[in-house]
Motif scaffolding. Structure first.
Motif, PDB file in Angstrom:
ATOM      1  N   GLY A  28       0.816  -1.199   0.000  1.00 48.21           N
ATOM      2  CA  GLY A  28       0.000   0.000   0.000  1.00 48.21           C
ATOM      3  C   GLY A  28       0.847   1.245   0.000  1.00 48.21           C
ATOM      4  O   GLY A  28       2.055   1.200  -0.262  1.00 48.21           O
ATOM      5  N   LEU A  29       0.199   2.358   0.297  1.00 46.98           N
ATOM      6  CA  LEU A  29       0.843   3.663   0.341  1.00 46.98           C
ATOM      7  C   LEU A  29       1.081   4.042   1.801  1.00 46.98           C
ATOM      8  O   LEU A  29       0.161   3.979   2.625  1.00 46.98           O
ATOM      9  CB  LEU A  29      -0.037   4.704  -0.338  1.00 46.98           C
ATOM     10  N   VAL A  30       2.309   4.435   2.117  1.00 47.88           N
ATOM     11  CA  VAL A  30       2.659   4.815   3.476  1.00 47.88           C
ATOM     12  C   VAL A  30       3.616   5.996   3.423  1.00 47.88           C
ATOM     13  O   VAL A  30       4.374   6.146   2.456  1.00 47.88           O
ATOM     14  CB  VAL A  30       3.280   3.614   4.226  1.00 47.88           C
ATOM     15  N   GLN A  31       3.582   6.825   4.445  1.00 46.14           N
ATOM     16  CA  GLN A  31       4.500   7.946   4.506  1.00 46.14           C
ATOM     17  C   GLN A  31       5.879   7.480   4.977  1.00 46.14           C
ATOM     18  O   GLN A  31       6.009   6.464   5.675  1.00 46.14           O
ATOM     19  CB  GLN A  31       3.970   9.014   5.458  1.00 46.14           C
ATOM     20  N   ALA A  32       6.872   8.234   4.587  1.00 48.82           N
ATOM     21  CA  ALA A  32       8.232   7.941   5.045  1.00 48.82           C
ATOM     22  C   ALA A  32       8.264   7.891   6.566  1.00 48.82           C
ATOM     23  O   ALA A  32       7.646   8.721   7.243  1.00 48.82           O
ATOM     24  CB  ALA A  32       9.193   8.994   4.521  1.00 48.82           C
ATOM     25  N   VAL A  80       6.184   4.469  -0.848  1.00 52.68           N
ATOM     26  CA  VAL A  80       6.529   5.276   0.314  1.00 52.68           C
ATOM     27  C   VAL A  80       6.641   6.726  -0.134  1.00 52.68           C
ATOM     28  O   VAL A  80       7.490   7.054  -0.973  1.00 52.68           O
ATOM     29  CB  VAL A  80       7.836   4.810   0.959  1.00 52.68           C
ATOM     30  N   SER A  81       5.795   7.573   0.410  1.00 53.08           N
ATOM     31  CA  SER A  81       5.808   8.990   0.031  1.00 53.08           C
ATOM     32  C   SER A  81       6.709   9.775   0.971  1.00 53.08           C
ATOM     33  O   SER A  81       6.829   9.468   2.155  1.00 53.08           O
ATOM     34  CB  SER A  81       4.390   9.544   0.074  1.00 53.08           C
ATOM     35  N   ALA A 110       8.633  -0.050  -4.335  1.00 49.45           N
ATOM     36  CA  ALA A 110       8.876  -1.120  -5.304  1.00 49.45           C
ATOM     37  C   ALA A 110       7.714  -2.099  -5.257  1.00 49.45           C
ATOM     38  O   ALA A 110       6.854  -2.025  -4.365  1.00 49.45           O
ATOM     39  CB  ALA A 110      10.174  -1.857  -4.988  1.00 49.45           C
ATOM     40  N   VAL A 111       7.710  -3.009  -6.204  1.00 49.28           N
ATOM     41  CA  VAL A 111       6.845  -4.185  -6.111  1.00 49.28           C
ATOM     42  C   VAL A 111       7.619  -5.250  -5.337  1.00 49.28           C
ATOM     43  O   VAL A 111       8.777  -5.545  -5.669  1.00 49.28           O
ATOM     44  CB  VAL A 111       6.450  -4.717  -7.497  1.00 49.28           C
ATOM     45  N   TYR A 112       6.998  -5.788  -4.324  1.00 51.07           N
ATOM     46  CA  TYR A 112       7.634  -6.774  -3.459  1.00 51.07           C
ATOM     47  C   TYR A 112       7.099  -8.171  -3.788  1.00 51.07           C
ATOM     48  O   TYR A 112       5.884  -8.363  -3.887  1.00 51.07           O
ATOM     49  CB  TYR A 112       7.380  -6.451  -1.989  1.00 51.07           C
ATOM     50  N   TYR A 113       8.032  -9.100  -3.928  1.00 45.92           N
ATOM     51  CA  TYR A 113       7.697 -10.475  -4.292  1.00 45.92           C
ATOM     52  C   TYR A 113       8.208 -11.440  -3.227  1.00 45.92           C
ATOM     53  O   TYR A 113       9.307 -11.256  -2.694  1.00 45.92           O
ATOM     54  CB  TYR A 113       8.362 -10.859  -5.611  1.00 45.92           C
TER      55      TYR A 113
END
Length: 120
Positions: free
Chosen positions: A10-14, A118-119, A92-95
């Motif tokens: 997902g999207l998360v802040q630094a 990560v923004s 990144a895309v995590y696998y």
């Protein structure tokens, strides 16, 4: 065959945290060592973490050591990647991947990936 399905991206802040999960099916999960990798746009795939079948051995590159923690629950056929103190460069895309050998040259099975952004 081993099927792997990642989730939790997902999207998360630094500075924030995420926990990725990778659910396995198809074969005896505890027979496999697991790895996490990531790939950012325009970059090569990068090793992020590995864990052996029992969970007693783990490995990380310097770029994530001390921030990321890999673990597994063999009763739930799931491997986790806890990511703390996230940085924009972790985007990144995590696998996740499975192998019958710990830290192999090539993994046998791969999941489809989950996006981590990560923004700053």
């Amino acid at each position: 065959q081993v099927q792997l399905v990642e989730s939790g991206g997902g999207l998360v802040q630094a500075g924030g945290s995420l926990r990725l999960s990778c659910a396995a099916s198809g074969r005896t999960f505890s027979n496999y060592a697991m790895g996490w990798f990531r790939q950012a746009p325009g970059k090569e795939r990068e090793f992020v973490a590995a864990i052996n079948w029992s969970g007693r051995s783990t490995a990380y590159p310097d770029s994530v050591k001390g921030r990321f923690t890999v673990s597994r629950d063999n009763a739930k056929n799931t491997v986790y990647l806890r990511m703390n103190s996230l940085k924009p460069e972790d985007t990144a895309v995590y696998y996740c991947a499975a192998s019958t050998t710990y830290l192999p040259r090539e993994y046998d099975y791969w999941g489809q990936g989950t996006q981590v952004t990560v923004s700053s």
